[in-house]
Design a protein around this motif. Structure first.
Motif, PDB file in Angstrom:
ATOM      1  N   SER A   4       0.836  -1.200   0.000  1.00  0.00           N
ATOM      2  CA  SER A   4       0.000   0.000   0.000  1.00  0.00           C
ATOM      3  C   SER A   4       0.865   1.242   0.000  1.00  0.00           C
ATOM      4  O   SER A   4       1.987   1.221   0.493  1.00  0.00           O
ATOM      5  CB  SER A   4      -0.875   0.050   1.241  1.00  0.00           C
ATOM      6  OG  SER A   4      -1.624  -1.113   1.307  1.00  0.00           O
ATOM      7  N   ALA A 117      -5.747   8.092  -4.216  1.00  0.00           N
ATOM      8  CA  ALA A 117      -6.973   7.580  -3.585  1.00  0.00           C
ATOM      9  C   ALA A 117      -7.654   8.617  -2.699  1.00  0.00           C
ATOM     10  O   ALA A 117      -8.881   8.688  -2.647  1.00  0.00           O
ATOM     11  CB  ALA A 117      -6.638   6.335  -2.776  1.00  0.00           C
ATOM     12  N   ALA A 120      -9.894  10.971  -4.688  1.00  0.00           N
ATOM     13  CA  ALA A 120     -10.302  10.446  -6.000  1.00  0.00           C
ATOM     14  C   ALA A 120     -11.766  10.765  -6.283  1.00  0.00           C
ATOM     15  O   ALA A 120     -12.618  10.635  -5.409  1.00  0.00           O
ATOM     16  CB  ALA A 120     -10.074   8.942  -6.053  1.00  0.00           C
ATOM     17  N   GLY A 159      -5.575  13.244  -6.031  1.00  0.00           N
ATOM     18  CA  GLY A 159      -6.617  12.691  -6.878  1.00  0.00           C
ATOM     19  C   GLY A 159      -7.763  13.605  -7.239  1.00  0.00           C
ATOM     20  O   GLY A 159      -8.633  13.237  -8.011  1.00  0.00           O
TER      21      GLY A 159
END
Ligand code: ARG
Length: 586
Positions: A4, A117, A120, A159
């Protein structure tokens, strides 16, 4: 094993699962709050256990032990997990986990993809710079532009679709006097040479010639009324004032790396105000008081008696009316999920009243409510703590300030690197000089006053742009000397496990970039990123002093080059996010 981007959020999710797996009472309500830790305690720390256990009269250490037992085996493979103090959970990444992360996040693009993310799918409108037209930008305009641009870049990196909107102050009573002065005294030659300077001059003449209660003032007012009623001549003049102003502003923006998507100034909202008055009246949020249309907030200690004026008694619009229309436009037209307005702290009351009003109004009318943020900053002062002025007490023009930054940087470069060509030295001076001004602002908590000091911002040591830009150039030169491309995959693949204390300390700092960006973007405070970059440069220096890079053992050399390459990409990415331009040699 997938890796991650933000290991802190990853651990957060792992702890939530552990709570369920361990059968914790009320497991769904447990929030681990994993954050970057003080390095003495490991890499990440969760302090959510304390509050959770206290609220349920449980023993926090016992809860922490349960969570450790409930963690998935792969977390234990990646980290040492310990329970500390009253019930903190500490996580220390194992060397293999550090290296695995460094292998994946090897370029600015990969870092960007990892960070995407957080915001996003969201649209954010950022309103910054936003100067008034027909006036020069001065030192007071610096912070909004610099802080706003850094915030745009951080939001985009995480994002968001970012809409940069320059909310120009391009409407208001001052245009009556300006037109009055312009028609009498404008000098075409001066206008061609430096339009804003000339507009400021004729405005001053116009202002001086129209004292209160004079017939001249009535003439100036008549010019304003003609403009408001769409008189062709006055409208053309007003348009010209806006155009020349924007062209002059753009010269400053170019030097700061800023490009707006829109310049929707106050005038843009002229035909959108009637709807505001109507809606706020209809839902009974606004009321008429002494002829003006105002909003009170009974739940607020001050704003229950201090009105938010949204239409003046003479029927004219004001800053409140246009900002209400602006909020609606951004919500409806841009479908904003978030709105950020960057101005100095003195506009605090205005935006507090505005946002309170918008929240009530949007709820009553079922308009979709974006997140609303007023990002404020302190004043720019000299080292004596007083407002920054020229030697003769005038305001410092932004153009002159940026010129001086470049000149001062040029003098330093001439001294340090006389062997470079003049054009190279000029370019370095541009990046370092402008970068120093930007970074001096961004490296301090924006809520504090910004103490402007040429010597401090241009110093090669300390938390400054020259220091960080130099760290970048130095790593480039390490690779140049070895004739290797930074991050070259064939070198990276030879890297062996990280071992020495300096290698590990540097790697631990590198993997904290994501959590730092999260913190800076969430709080809209770029200085968290600046501080991180400064500390990273320090870790790099310690590593470079302790461990020789160009050793014979190819696996050791490869892993040290990998650390150099990742430090480089992290410093460059971070500095670009703050709006600085980096160099490969200095
Ligand atoms: N023009 C204003 C000023 O110079 C700043 C505008 C900020 N944005 C806004 N939506 N009110 O102070």
């Amino acid at each position: 094993m997938s890796v991650s981007f933000n290991l802190a959020t990853d651990l957060d999710a792992a702890l939530k699962s552990a709570a369920l797996a361990a059968g914790l009472t009320d497991a769904a309500a447990f929030t681990p709050e994993v954050r970057t830790a003080d390095p003495r305690n490991g890499d990440y720390q969760s302090n959510g256990v304390l509050g959770y256990a206290k609220a349920r009269k449980l023993n926090p250490r016992a809860v922490a032990d349960q969570l450790v037992a409930g963690l998935a085996p792969e977390v234990h493979e990646r980290c040492e997990v310990t329970v500390a103090g009253p019930g903190f959970l500490n996580f220390t990444l194992k060397p293999a986990a550090l290296l695995a992360w460094l292998r994946v996040f090897d370029t600015e693009e990969h870092l960007r993809a990892g960070a995407a993310a957080a915001h996003a799918g969201q649209t954010w409108v950022v309103d910054y710079s936003s100067p008034n037209t027909a006036k020069q930008m001065h030192v007071g305009h610096l912070r909004s532009a610099v802080i706003g641009e850094a915030i745009c870049r951080m939001l985009a990196f995480t994002g968001a679709r970012v809409i940069r909107d320059n909310h120009l102050g391009d409407w208001g009573t001052q245009f009556g006097k300006l037109i009055y002065g312009y028609k009498r005294w404008a000098d075409p030659t001066a206008l061609a040479a430096d339009p804003i300077e000339e507009l400021e001059r004729v405005y001053k003449l116009g202002h001086a010639a129209t004292p209160d209660d004079s017939p001249e003032l009535n003439e100036a007012r008549a010019e304003l009324v003609k403009l408001q009623n769409g008189d062709l001549e006055n409208f053309a003049l007003w348009k010209k004032f806006s155009d020349v102003s924007l062209a002059a502003f753009q010269q400053i923006y170019d030097r700061l790396g800023i490009r707006f998507d829109h310049n929707l100034g106050e005038s843009f909202y002229n035909d959108k105000l009637e709807r505001i008055y109507a809606e706020l009246g209809e839902v009974k949020i606004a009321e008429v008081s002494d002829g003006a249309l105002v909003v009170f907030h009974p739940e607020h200690p001050r704003f229950k008696t201090q009105p938010f004026i949204i239409r003046k008694a003479d029927g004219a619009s004001n800053y409140g009316s246009t900002d209400l229309a602006t909020a609606l436009y951004r919500a409806e037209h841009f479908k904003a999920d978030g709105i950020v307005v960057v101005t100095d702290f003195r506009q605090g009351d205005h935006f507090e009243q505005l946002f309170l009003t918008v929240k009530k109004w949007f709820a009553a009318k079922n308009h979709r409510l974006p997140e609303l943020h007023h990002v404020t900053f302190g004043a720019v002062t000299g080292e004596d703590g007083k407002a920054l002025k020229t030697r003769d007490g005038g305001v410092i023009k932004l153009k002159a300030l940026l010129d001086e930054a470049e000149e001062r940087a040029f003098a330093i470069v001439n001294e340090k690197s006389p062997e470079l060509s003049e054009s190279e030295r000029r370019e370095i001076a541009r990046f370092v000089g402008i970068g120093a001004v930007q970074y001096a602002d961004l490296s301090q908590n924006r809520s504090s006053n910004y103490v402007f000091s040429w010597d401090k911002m241009l110093a090669l040591d300390g938390n400054t742009a020259p220091y960080l830009l130099y760290a970048v150039a130095r790593i480039h030169s390490i690779f140049r000397k070895l004739a290797i491309v930074p991050g070259d995959a064939s070198t990276d693949s030879l890297a062996s496990a990280l071992e020495t204390p300096a290698e590990l300390a540097l790697a631990r700092k590198l993997v904290k970039l994501p959590d730092t960006i999260r913190l800076a973007a969430e709080t809209l405070r770029p200085h968290f990123l600046g501080l991180y970059l400064y500390e990273l440069a320090g870790e790099f220096s310690a590593f470079y002093a302790a461990d020789k890079v160009a050793v014979d053992d190819p696996a050791v050399r490869a892993r040290r080059l990998l650390l150099c390459a990742r430090t480089l990409v992290t410093l460059e990415t971070g500095l670009h996010l703050l709006g600085l331009r980096t160099l490969t040699r200095m």
